[in-house]
Every structure is written in C-alpha cells, then in structure tokens.
Scaffold this active site. Structure first.
Site, PDB file in Angstrom:
ATOM      1  N   ASN A 108      42.465  35.555  36.828  1.00  0.00           N
ATOM      2  CA  ASN A 108      41.550  34.603  36.203  1.00  0.00           C
ATOM      3  C   ASN A 108      40.719  35.345  35.159  1.00  0.00           C
ATOM      4  O   ASN A 108      40.023  36.304  35.481  1.00  0.00           O
ATOM      5  CB  ASN A 108      40.642  33.958  37.256  1.00  0.00           C
ATOM      6  CG  ASN A 108      41.438  33.046  38.175  1.00  0.00           C
ATOM      7  OD1 ASN A 108      42.389  32.386  37.737  1.00  0.00           O
ATOM      8  ND2 ASN A 108      41.083  33.007  39.438  1.00  0.00           N
ATOM      9  N   ARG A 166      38.013  34.990  33.446  1.00  0.00           N
ATOM     10  CA  ARG A 166      36.695  34.372  33.275  1.00  0.00           C
ATOM     11  C   ARG A 166      35.781  34.817  34.408  1.00  0.00           C
ATOM     12  O   ARG A 166      36.229  35.469  35.344  1.00  0.00           O
ATOM     13  CB  ARG A 166      36.850  32.854  33.341  1.00  0.00           C
ATOM     14  CG  ARG A 166      37.584  32.450  34.631  1.00  0.00           C
ATOM     15  CD  ARG A 166      37.557  30.980  34.891  1.00  0.00           C
ATOM     16  NE  ARG A 166      38.542  30.567  35.859  1.00  0.00           N
ATOM     17  CZ  ARG A 166      38.372  30.521  37.167  1.00  0.00           C
ATOM     18  NH1 ARG A 166      37.224  30.893  37.694  1.00  0.00           N
ATOM     19  NH2 ARG A 166      39.340  30.106  37.967  1.00  0.00           N
TER      20      ARG A 166
HETATM   21  P1  ADP Z   1      37.421  30.250  41.374  1.00  0.00           P
HETATM   22  O1  ADP Z   1      38.404  31.206  41.840  1.00  0.00           O
HETATM   23  O2  ADP Z   1      36.476  30.766  40.356  1.00  0.00           O
HETATM   24  O3  ADP Z   1      36.801  29.515  42.473  1.00  0.00           O
HETATM   25  P2  ADP Z   1      38.729  27.827  40.937  1.00  0.00           P
HETATM   26  O4  ADP Z   1      40.202  27.860  40.849  1.00  0.00           O
HETATM   27  O5  ADP Z   1      38.080  27.268  42.148  1.00  0.00           O
HETATM   28  O6  ADP Z   1      38.271  29.267  40.594  1.00  0.00           O
HETATM   29  O7  ADP Z   1      38.162  27.089  39.674  1.00  0.00           O
HETATM   30  C1  ADP Z   1      36.810  27.036  39.351  1.00  0.00           C
HETATM   31  C2  ADP Z   1      36.537  25.719  38.730  1.00  0.00           C
HETATM   32  O8  ADP Z   1      37.344  25.517  37.617  1.00  0.00           O
HETATM   33  C3  ADP Z   1      36.792  24.570  39.664  1.00  0.00           C
HETATM   34  O9  ADP Z   1      35.853  23.583  39.337  1.00  0.00           O
HETATM   35  C4  ADP Z   1      38.205  24.140  39.296  1.00  0.00           C
HETATM   36  O10 ADP Z   1      38.385  22.774  39.573  1.00  0.00           O
HETATM   37  C5  ADP Z   1      38.220  24.420  37.823  1.00  0.00           C
HETATM   38  N1  ADP Z   1      39.512  24.865  37.293  1.00  0.00           N
HETATM   39  C6  ADP Z   1      40.087  26.060  37.436  1.00  0.00           C
HETATM   40  N2  ADP Z   1      41.212  26.147  36.743  1.00  0.00           N
HETATM   41  C7  ADP Z   1      41.374  24.970  36.134  1.00  0.00           C
HETATM   42  C8  ADP Z   1      42.351  24.442  35.246  1.00  0.00           C
HETATM   43  N3  ADP Z   1      43.383  25.149  34.818  1.00  0.00           N
HETATM   44  N4  ADP Z   1      42.186  23.179  34.814  1.00  0.00           N
HETATM   45  C9  ADP Z   1      41.139  22.463  35.209  1.00  0.00           C
HETATM   46  N5  ADP Z   1      40.170  22.915  36.015  1.00  0.00           N
HETATM   47  C10 ADP Z   1      40.288  24.143  36.475  1.00  0.00           C
HETATM   48 MG    MG Z   2      43.952  31.028  41.838  1.00  0.00          MG
END
Ligand code: ADP
Ligand code: MG
Ligand code: ADP
Length: 451
Positions: free
Chosen positions: A290, A292
């Site tokens: 990820n 970010r």
């Molecule tokens: P983390 O590992 O930071 O918890 P998540 O996968 O839970 O990452 O994502 C964090 C936020 O971003 C959540 O609100 C998720 O729904 C949103 N999110 C992550 N990736 C995407 C994507 N490709 N498209 C839309 N929303 C996303």
């Molecule tokens: Mg993941």
C-alpha cells in the site's frame, strides 16, 4: 519545508494530517463536500474550499476540483490520506505536471504497486517470497483452471487493481471457476475500471502481518516493524496490534528485510506498507504494497515513537530520513480499535445520524484519533469509520486491559458504534492468548443473541 499543504481527504485522517502540519508550521487547506460543510476537518484547517456535492465521485474523488483548490489557495503540496485518491497514479501524475508535490511515492511507482500482478512479479524477482499464484493476468477460464489445478484448490481470484477487500473470491473446484471468473471480472471492472484478475493459492489459516517502511529521496529505507491485522471483517481490518504476538526478533528482522527489499526494488519513496500473509510455520508471503499512509499507522507510532505522518511530509519536502535502522526501538505493545458508525452485532449495518454525546477516554497510553465530535452528523455517503482508539502499555495484557477501560469509558450517543463488538473481541479467550488468524471473527466469536 512547505508553507501550505492541502489535505485531500476527510474524517480522522484529515484531522491527523493537520496536527502534523501545525507542528511543522505548515498552513493547512481543507477540502470538503456539500455534506461536510460543518465537519471537524473543515473547522481544524486554516482555509477550506468546497469541492462538490456529497457523493465521493463528485467531491473527494474529483481530481480537477481538488487541483483547482490547491492552485487557488497556493498550496505547494497535497496530502491524500488513505482511500479516495491516495493510490490513484493518474492523480499523482497530474500533481507532478502541475508542480504540486503529492505526499507519496512518484506516480510510476504508485502505478507499478497498484497493479498487483506487476507488483508480485517485481518483488518476486527481487527475491521476496510471494503467495504462489498466476504470473500474469488470467486470459480465460481454461487457463484459470490449468493454473488452479497446478496450485491445488482452493484458490482465490483477486482484482489486479483491487483494494479495500473488494472483489476477492474463493474457488473450491473447477466447476465454480467459470461463473466466478465472469462475476469477479464484472465486479472488478465496476469497482476499479479494469476487469483484470489474477489467481493466488488460498492459504487456509493465515495471519495478516504487514511491515511499515519509510524511504527518502536518496534511497535510504528503514522499516518500523510489523503490525498484526488478522482481525478482519469481509477482508477489512477491525482491530490491529503491534508487535504481532507470534513474531519474534529473528522473524521481525526477516520480515523487515523483505519489506525493505520490496521497497528498494521499485525505487520507493515516502511511507508505505508491505503486506504479507504468515502461515503457522512462520513462512511469509508478499500480497501487496500500500503506497500511502495506512489507517493503522498509530500502533507503530506508539511502539516506536516515530511520527510517521510528519516523516512522510518531511520526505515529500525533500528532507533526508533522520532515522537509522539500528536506532529504531520497539517498546511495549499497542492496540488499535477502529470505531465505526455501524452495528457490529448486526452484520455491521451502517448507523448514520447525529452524534448527541461524544466523550472520549484519556489517560496514560491512550490516544484517540477522531474525525467527529458532539453535534457531528454521520452521513451515509462515506466510509463509516469515525474514530480510532489506540492504547499502549508495556505488555500485551496491559494494553488489552487499558483498551477495555478506555472503550468502557467512551460514551457515544445518537448512533450505534462497534464499541460493544470490540469489547467482545478483547474479552475473547483466543484473542487474549494471541491465537488469531484472518478467520477469527467468523470462527472464534459466538453470535450475539438478538435482543
Ligand atoms: P488499511 O490497510 O489502511 O486499513 P484498507 O484496505 O482498510 O487499508 O483501506 C483504507 C480505506 O481505504 C478504507 O476506507 C477502504 O475502504 C479504502 N480503500 C482502500 N483501497 C481502496 C480502493 N482501491 N478503492 C476504494 N477504496 C479503497
Ligand atoms: Mg490489503
Ligand atoms: P486488498 O488490496 O483488497 O487489501 P489483499 O491482497 O491485501 O487485498 O487481501 C486482503 C485480505 O484478504 C488479506 O488481509 C487476507 O485476509 C485475505 N487474503 C488475501 N489473499 C489471500 C490468500 N491468498 N489466501 C488467504 N487469504 C487471503
């Protein structure tokens, strides 16, 4: 350092970024949708610009309006937070063309890691173990069946550009493959604009363990240890902790080295997270990176004392990493509970409404990152996560006890939250022994009596 930074997000992460900016003496610009005119992140910013109607697509995903807001307010940098535009390579490219610094990796690195098929190939070639699976996008159902037969069922179909747990499917036999492939492609196309999917061997009882990295412009990369994120609902994390109860210092070093290797392989810059699945025998496999800041970054901050968002902004401003791997220490134990405006006891049904009472806990080792306050209205337009409670103590037991106390002391009225559900997880005997895998919620938690 930047004089002014625009935060292209909302909720708790926008507030968190603004805190880092105040410390760095950077002026902040909030952007907001028509539904968010009174939102907390707007009140905390020095300036605010409305970027469109409530739906995400028309506001927080509206690249043109966000860039215009940055130009009008003379912001030199944009922090995208997580979700929204944070992993959209085309947005990063527009920022580069407009000479606005995006707090994140270069657009080509974001594009490479955002395509999970290319990411898998790249890190595997760099010597990082990946989950066994297809080396390319799946062409047709025949090829999918051949690969699945080699891997052995069950397998997983995953969207190449996926995220947020969306579009992932488990396939148990060749008969399921045809319909599942069609459905997965359609869902991927609708969610991510591309129907490309790939296959992975389905690991039966893995833990999700991820490693935080920080990389500067000069190729210096450090890792800040791992986070255990196995407690998931529909492949979305609900409670995270650091360190992982099963990672010892030797495994930590190996995971850290693999994460740094993956970051080096793509010329990474900024804060990033390398996600792995860990099996019972201590073998780990890369699943994705990820590119970010991540929701659960605070547990790592509590453990290491490193302000990850501040470092991320410094790196974006061209500063050299001030950390050395040998000087990063891991102290005690930290747990994060994601507080959602949803009913954890009723299949996480969203619970929008006006918050009429909002009393958050405080005390030693307690941190609350919140995007709301009393009087805030939770609308159905956005992600239901409204706050995070993070607790630290010298031991895991102590951190659990502190979290239980903190959540019991948190008083929220007007909406339902996941606090009762979190308390049940914290009280669970398997959880307390650290025996968790990605199936914890469905296998280890007894359903609540309807009352
Ligand atoms: P983390 O590992 O930071 O918890 P998540 O996968 O839970 O990452 O994502 C964090 C936020 O971003 C959540 O609100 C998720 O729904 C949103 N999110 C992550 N990736 C995407 C994507 N490709 N498209 C839309 N929303 C996303
Ligand atoms: Mg993941
Ligand atoms: P996303 O980009 O949607 O976050 P990930 O590849 O990170 O997708 O996977 C999300 C979650 O799905 C993981 O945390 C894990 O629980 C589960 N998962 C992913 N790949 C596998 C796999 N090969 N076997 C078993 N579970 C998996």
């Amino acid at each position: 350092m930047f004089e002014k930074l625009l935060v292209a997000n909302r909720g708790e992460i926008a507030c968190r970024i603004m805190q880092a900016c105040r410390e760095l003496k950077i002026q902040t610009v909030a952007v907001y949708s028509e539904a968010d005119a009174d939102a907390l992140h707007v009140r905390l910013a020095d300036e605010a610009v409305c970027i469109g109607p409530a739906p995400n697509k028309e506001s927080y995903l509206n690249a043109a309006n966000i860039i215009s807001a940055a130009v009008i307010t003379d912001a030199q940098a944009i922090h995208p937070g997580y979700g929204n535009l944070s992993e959209t390579a085309s947005f990063a490219e527009i920022c580069e063309k407009c000479k606005i610094t995006l707090v994140g990796p270069p657009s080509h690195v974001m594009a490479l890691m955002g395509d999970k098929v290319r990411a898998r190939r790249t890190v595997r070639e760099a010597g990082v173990p990946v989950v066994p699976g297809s080396s390319d996008v799946i062409r047709d159902v025949r090829e999918a069946r051949e690969i699945a037969a080699d891997l052995g069922y069950p397998v997983m179909i995953k969207p190449a550009l996926g995220g947020g747990g969306t579009g992932i499917r488990i396939i148990h036999n060749p008969e399921q493959m045809g319909p599942a492939l069609d459905a997965a492609r359609a869902e991927a196309r609708a969610a991510f604009g591309s129907g490309d999917v790939y296959l992975e061997k389905y690991l039966s009882e893995p833990r999700h363990v991820e490693v935080q990295v920080l990389a500067d412009n000069e190729g210096n990369i450090v890792h800040l240890g791992e986070r255990e994120c196995s407690i998931q609902y529909r492949h979305q994390k609900l409670l995270e902790e650091a360190p992982s109860p099963v990672v010892n210092s030797s495994l930590r070093r190996k995971l850290g080295e693999a994460a740094v290797k993956a970051a080096h392989a793509v010329g990474y810059r900024s804060a990033g997270t390398v996600e792995f699945l860990l099996d019972e025998r201590g073998r780990f496999y890369f699943i994705e990176m990820n590119t970010r800041i991540q929701v659960e970054h605070p547990v790592t901050e509590m453990l290491t004392g490193v302000d990850i968002v501040r470092e991320q902004i410094r790196i974006a401003a061209g500063e050299k990493l001030s950390l050395e791997q040998g000087k990063i220490w891991f102290n005690g134990h930290a747990i994060e509970c994601r507080i959602l405006a949803a009913d954890g006891n009723r299949d996480f049904a969203p619970s929008p409404g006006k918050i009429t009472r909002w009393e958050v806990p405080s005390g030693p080792g307690i941190r609350v990152d919140s995007g709301v306050t009393v009087g805030s209205v939770v609308t159905p337009y956005y992600d239901p996560m409204i706050a995070k409670v993070i607790c630290w103590d010298q031991t895991r037991e102590g951190a659990i006890a502190r979290m239980e106390g903190a959540l019991r002391g948190m008083k929220v009225e007007g909406i339902r939250t996941t606090i009762p559900h979190h308390l049940r997880i914290l009280g669970n005997a398997y959880f307390r022994r650290g025996e968790v895998d990605t199936h914890f919620l469905e296998r280890r938690m007894t359903p609540v009596e309807e009352g």
